[in-house]
Write an enzyme that holds these catalytic residues in place. Sequence first.
Site, PDB file in Angstrom:
ATOM      1  N   LYS A 278      38.848  27.889  34.965  1.00  0.00           N
ATOM      2  CA  LYS A 278      38.094  28.405  36.109  1.00  0.00           C
ATOM      3  C   LYS A 278      38.554  29.832  36.404  1.00  0.00           C
ATOM      4  CE  LYS A 278      37.375  24.009  38.527  1.00  0.00           C
ATOM      5  NZ  LYS A 278      37.705  23.213  39.731  1.00  0.00           N
ATOM      6  N   GLU A 363      31.857   8.889  46.450  1.00  0.00           N
ATOM      7  CA  GLU A 363      31.586   8.597  47.859  1.00  0.00           C
ATOM      8  C   GLU A 363      31.453   7.110  48.139  1.00  0.00           C
ATOM      9  OE1 GLU A 363      30.155  12.709  46.842  1.00  0.00           O
ATOM     10  OE2 GLU A 363      29.801  10.718  45.989  1.00  0.00           O
ATOM     11  N   ARG A 391      24.968   9.361  49.760  1.00  0.00           N
ATOM     12  CA  ARG A 391      25.219   8.685  48.492  1.00  0.00           C
ATOM     13  C   ARG A 391      25.937   7.345  48.686  1.00  0.00           C
ATOM     14  NH1 ARG A 391      27.440  12.591  44.042  1.00  0.00           N
ATOM     15  NH2 ARG A 391      25.689  11.754  42.858  1.00  0.00           N
TER      16      ARG A 391
END
Length: 614
Positions: A278, A363, A391
Amino acid sequence: MYPLLNAIDIPEDLRKLERDQLPQLADELRAFLVESVSKTGGHLSSNLGTVELTIALHYIYNTPDDRLVWDVGHQTYAHKILTGRRAAMSGLRMAHGISGFPKRSESPYDTFGTGHASTSISAALGMAVAAQLAGKDNRSVAIIGDGAMTGGMAFEALNNAGAMDANLLVILNDNDMSISRPVGALNNYLAKLMSGRFYAAMRRGSEKVLKGMPPVLEFAKRAEEHFKGMVIPGTMFEEFGFNYIGPIDGHDLDVLVETLGNIRQLQGPQFLHIVTQKGKGYALAEEDCVLYHGVGKFDPDHGITAKPSATVSYTQVFGDWLCDMAAQDERLVGITPAMCEGSGMVEFAEKFPGRYFDVGIAEQHALTFAAGLACDGSKPVVAIYSTFLQRAYDQLIHDIAIQKLPVVLAIDRGGLVGADGATHAGSFDLSYLRSIPNLTVMAPADENECRQMLSTAFSLDTPSAVRYPRGTGPGVAIQKNLQTLPVGKGEVRRAGTKVAILAFGSMLAPALQAAAILDATVANMRFVKPLDEELVLKLAREHALLVTVEENTVQGGAGSAVAECLARHGIHVPVLHLGLPDEFLEQGDPVQMLADCGLDAPGIVRSVQESAAR
């Protein structure tokens, strides 16, 4: 400044380049990304990490006929730039500009709209099967980050895809070194070897020969798995039915291009594991990829500089409260589905590491995990964005609400979220929460009330939700005690005549401003469920018009609760419902977006005056 990049308007232009020109293109593309995002804001670290992968994919695959499906979608800026939207990057995440995520209506190269994690494999598998049914030979590629691999939906899709013979490639972009060992020449060499047609043909041929001798075939498979398992972590994906390849260096264009070129010729489900960094190529982002994950405008030469703020965000209010309550009550545990920084839990995680749980992008698991904790005496607080709570709706009903378990939902990003657009907006939570039995639903009007409501929620022995918006509130002073509020009771904040405005949550401030012009009564309703019916009925009897205002879709929201209350008691009074319209609102400046929806003070005044004139 960008001689190669400026000559590329569509991937066909990219495919005309010689392979030895690709590293220069990567350098130009990375420099353009930093320059562009510094002017608009957006996701930076993740996009810098996928430059070479994006180039290699469009170089090898015949896009858009070959389908690229990007998971989450916050690493697709290079993809957008190479697919005809280089100039449009100046309007990234702005009103009437291009989205920060893939969007089917924006470009034929955006094959699937994303914004939430763990969806790419399912979607790409659907496309691969559709091609198979249509007799086409185009390929489908799912690019998923290792964080998204923690989502159960990704594994459901892997399980299904491995049992099919569709031409699907799943690319695991391992950008945290969290799965693989360091990448080196041996792994790169093995990847080239295993992705080659000779290896694939040899493997299929040996299976045919050995089929008549099942024990020998089983031994051969075990031997191959054992060998591969010694040098690569691919056995698990092989068990799903994929041909595993990697890990390889995701910044080595020679290896990427050759490996993808080989895989493009293979049949059936393939799994390529790449390792990237990243923030690659921008030193400041490499040093702190979290800080540079989502950025505002900044000076590329000096990086992000902290700006002192006179106001406290709702997220900070939650984080401070969480630490204070945890110090007072040892039963408190904090749970987040991979949103520690965004949900304001960094300090809590440092002070109470034994009571902090990041469950990854999962979730559904987060809520049922909280339910299990609550069953055995803990007091779980789940910090979750409104858009992500969607979700886990079944778990909220089935595992928490039916059993009346004392789980606190601290719901951030309720309402509009500005530049992140429709996929991240919390437009529906009041509607989908108020229909659930046993659940207390609160919406604070300011920072201090948010803290009081969190304390109130924690004091209950039943499920509760505190829903607050993104950003800062009106700047109300915060009392550091842990005071609670009477459940189901609102308050009149201004006395007026004829019109009564019933404000929910963030809409109290513009309601008070509008009321000063209209000479209207204003009630801070505080609770969406249980609704303060006594206050509603009193206001209905004393005023000629009721106005409900909420930063939530009008359909089934808090205003609907008021209308249902009036109907239940046989009260006939005109009611004007103000809220978000029945449409998905695109990205833009949040203040302007609220104004466009008529949810600022002038908009409320205008709507009331128009209603009175009818």
